[in-house]
Design an enzyme around this catalytic site. Structure first.
Site, PDB file in Angstrom:
ATOM      1  N   ASP A 190     -25.502   6.928  37.902  1.00 15.80           N
ATOM      2  CA  ASP A 190     -26.653   6.723  37.036  1.00 15.80           C
ATOM      3  C   ASP A 190     -26.997   5.241  37.008  1.00 15.80           C
ATOM      4  OD1 ASP A 190     -28.678   7.702  35.363  1.00 15.80           O
ATOM      5  OD2 ASP A 190     -27.575   7.100  33.582  1.00 15.80           O
ATOM      6  N   HIS A 196     -36.744  -0.808  29.586  1.00 19.31           N
ATOM      7  CA  HIS A 196     -35.657  -0.178  28.839  1.00 19.31           C
ATOM      8  C   HIS A 196     -34.485  -1.147  28.660  1.00 19.31           C
ATOM      9  CE1 HIS A 196     -32.670   2.739  27.525  1.00 19.31           C
ATOM     10  NE2 HIS A 196     -31.908   2.423  28.550  1.00 19.31           N
ATOM     11  N   GLU A 255     -32.223  10.604  27.269  1.00 14.44           N
ATOM     12  CA  GLU A 255     -32.760   9.540  28.114  1.00 14.44           C
ATOM     13  C   GLU A 255     -33.684  10.189  29.130  1.00 14.44           C
ATOM     14  OE1 GLU A 255     -30.049   6.708  29.773  1.00 14.44           O
ATOM     15  OE2 GLU A 255     -29.667   5.783  27.812  1.00 14.44           O
ATOM     16  N   GLU A 313     -35.279  10.504  32.352  1.00 10.41           N
ATOM     17  CA  GLU A 313     -34.958  10.008  33.685  1.00 10.41           C
ATOM     18  C   GLU A 313     -35.460  10.964  34.764  1.00 10.41           C
ATOM     19  OE1 GLU A 313     -31.067   8.529  34.530  1.00 10.41           O
ATOM     20  OE2 GLU A 313     -30.557   8.211  32.411  1.00 10.41           O
ATOM     21  N   ASP A 356     -30.359  12.432  30.524  1.00  7.05           N
ATOM     22  CA  ASP A 356     -28.996  11.903  30.444  1.00  7.05           C
ATOM     23  C   ASP A 356     -28.610  11.797  28.966  1.00  7.05           C
ATOM     24  OD1 ASP A 356     -26.593  10.880  31.452  1.00  7.05           O
ATOM     25  OD2 ASP A 356     -27.273   8.823  31.187  1.00  7.05           O
ATOM     26  N   ARG A 416     -25.041   7.580  21.055  1.00 13.88           N
ATOM     27  CA  ARG A 416     -25.190   6.131  20.895  1.00 13.88           C
ATOM     28  C   ARG A 416     -24.072   5.503  20.074  1.00 13.88           C
ATOM     29  NH1 ARG A 416     -28.367   4.724  25.024  1.00 13.88           N
ATOM     30  NH2 ARG A 416     -30.308   5.906  25.024  1.00 13.88           N
ATOM     31  N   GLN A 453     -21.096   5.332  22.286  1.00 16.97           N
ATOM     32  CA  GLN A 453     -21.358   4.315  23.303  1.00 16.97           C
ATOM     33  C   GLN A 453     -21.169   2.904  22.754  1.00 16.97           C
ATOM     34  OE1 GLN A 453     -25.443   4.149  24.649  1.00 16.97           O
ATOM     35  NE2 GLN A 453     -24.856   3.363  26.651  1.00 16.97           N
ATOM     36  N   LYS A 488     -21.459   9.538  27.544  1.00 18.33           N
ATOM     37  CA  LYS A 488     -22.392  10.014  28.560  1.00 18.33           C
ATOM     38  C   LYS A 488     -21.917  11.274  29.286  1.00 18.33           C
ATOM     39  CE  LYS A 488     -25.530   6.522  28.936  1.00 18.33           C
ATOM     40  NZ  LYS A 488     -26.989   6.658  29.034  1.00 18.33           N
ATOM     41  N   THR A 509     -25.324  16.296  31.234  1.00 20.52           N
ATOM     42  CA  THR A 509     -26.508  15.759  31.900  1.00 20.52           C
ATOM     43  C   THR A 509     -27.316  16.953  32.371  1.00 20.52           C
ATOM     44  OG1 THR A 509     -25.300  13.794  32.661  1.00 20.52           O
ATOM     45  CG2 THR A 509     -27.370  14.312  33.785  1.00 20.52           C
ATOM     46  N   GLU A 562     -34.897   3.501  21.519  1.00 23.01           N
ATOM     47  CA  GLU A 562     -36.044   2.590  21.568  1.00 23.01           C
ATOM     48  C   GLU A 562     -37.187   3.067  20.682  1.00 23.01           C
ATOM     49  OE1 GLU A 562     -36.673   1.302  25.965  1.00 23.01           O
ATOM     50  OE2 GLU A 562     -35.569   3.187  25.956  1.00 23.01           O
TER      51      GLU A 562
END
Length: 427
Positions: free
Chosen positions: A135, A142, A208, A210, A242, A246, A249, A262, A266, A372
């Site tokens: 990834d 971002h 996420e 992607e 993904d 948070r 993480q 993560k 996925t 975000e």
């Protein structure tokens, strides 16, 4: 070899609804389970799933060198290993078979019953056996947004970010196709103002936005793929969510990056759209400053105009679109990602998958993650049903869609849709 399958004047004898992602000019590849519980490689036109295994057995690929069981398999890996020449021959042949002026299959009702299914009659599977998953972190917008939250505006990007595509190795065992639910993960977090971590369910599960590309066998160990050849080894693209915890993480990412935050899930869309199908939508990539080192330099148009959107759908309510972005905003291209990945001699195999990293656009409604969009939870999003979200709630479904469109044709990916369930409980 001409891309006759891309002929925008071609029409199919299979009905294609208006604004469908899957006109005859698309011809994506996937794997599905039929109503007779047979797993087969297939393609899609409109709302019809087409059994390529049956098509091959009935002689419709005569003249193309294929192994007898090429499409009677539960993955696309062998087909992808055959390389670009075979991909184009097969895709062109499928376009010819389903052309409105070709009566061979059109007028053969017996064969049509064996080959063609309604899309709701099949169950989509993971299209490839993914041996390795990498990834990337290739959206400058971002990465800058995240850097501003973690550090400050002046130090948003670390010094290595503009010099090379940054990435981490993911976990292929938990890559799942659209429709498979995801459980909220457990892990260690460090609560605000605490000095000792706690173990429990993540409180900050995020998506996420992607895409990902799927590779063919590209090199031998020790060999670098030149930037001028990289695209020859990319079969096609899928949409990718993904999933990210948070809070887990934030506690685990230093010094080596994400692991449990993560690798719990996925999600990808089940149809692989080929690079050939995306050819009409090439655009110039983002200007890179500073100029990358020579091994990453390229000329020409190496990005694609792919419209992307994310919606959140709470249980028993209508979805709310929370983000609209575009793949063209990516800073590092797929070619650069693949070349950099092999620059140390890393071997790339058929079915390997490489994620783009969250794709954020230049406006606050085009960001590629809840991190975000809500700016770390400071600005909750209001959904159509009146509820608010800082991150994803249990029983929310995240729906990602993507498509390319010009005045002549629309080529899409369908969607990747996944519901977030409460933590797994052993019975």
């Amino acid at each position: 070899m001409p891309l006759s399958a891309n002929n925008t004047k071609r029409k199919s004898w299979i009905e294609v609804p208006k604004n469908s992602d899957f006109p005859i000019q698309n011809i994506p590849f996937g794997v599905f389970l039929t109503k007779e519980n047979v797993v087969t490689v297939g393609t899609r036109i409109g709302d019809s799933a087409i059994d390529l295994g049956a098509l091959q057995q009935l002689g419709y690929f005569s003249g193309i060198e294929l192994t007898d069981d090429m499409f009677i398999q539960d993955t696309l890996n062998d087909f992808i290993s055959d390389g670009k020449k075979t991909w184009r021959l097969v895709r062109n042949r499928i376009a010819d078979i389903f052309d409105e002026n070709n009566p061979k299959l059109r007028d053969n009702q017996e064969h049509r019953k064996i080959i063609i299914f309604k899309i709701e009659e099949v169950e989509m599977q993971l299209p490839v056996l993914i041996g390795d998953y990498t990834d990337f972190y290739s959206s400058k917008i971002h990465a800058s947004n995240v850097g501003k939250m973690i550090r400050n505006e002046e130090n948003a990007l670390l010094p290595n970010w503009p010099q090379m595509p940054i990435a981490y190795h993911g976990r292929s065992s938990t890559i799942i196709p659209s429709g498979i639910p995801v459980h909220r993960p457990l892990g260690q977090t460090l609560p605000p103002d605490a000095t000792t971590p706690v173990f429990g369910a993540s409180r900050s599960v995020d998506f996420e936005l992607e895409t990902a590309f799927i590779t063919t066998d590209a090199n031998i160990m020790g060999e670098m793929i030149p930037i001028s050849e990289a695209e020859d080894y990319i079969f096609g693209m899928v949409l990718l969510n993904d999933w990210t915890a948070r809070d887990i993480q934030k506690w685990e990412y230093m010094p080596l990056g994400p692991l449990l935050s993560k690798n719990f899930a996925t999600s990808i869309s089940p149809w692989i759209v080929t690079m050939d199908a995306l050819e009409p939508f090439r655009v110039a990539s983002t200007k890179q400053n500073p100029s990358p080192l020579p091994y990453l330099q390229q000329k020409g148009k190496h990005s694609f105009d792919i419209n992307l959107e994310v919606a959140i759908q709470p249980e028993k309510t209508e979805p709310t679109i929370v983000s609209k972005s575009n793949f063209k905003y990516m800073y590092w291209t797929m070619n650069q990602q693949l070349t950099h990945h092999t620059s140390n001699g890393c071997r790339i195999n058929s079915g390997d998958m490489m994620g783009s990293g969250a794709i954020s656009g230049p406006t606050s409604d085009s960001y590629g993650s809840m991190l975000e969009l809500t700016w770390g939870g400071e600005k909750p999003l209001k959904l159509n049903n009146g509820s608010e979200r800082k991150y994803i709630n249990d029983n929310d479904t995240v729906i990602i869609k993507g498509f390319c469109e010009n005045s002549q044709v629309r080529i899409g990916f369908g969607e990747v849709s996944s519901k977030l369930l409460p933590p797994f409980v052993r019975k």
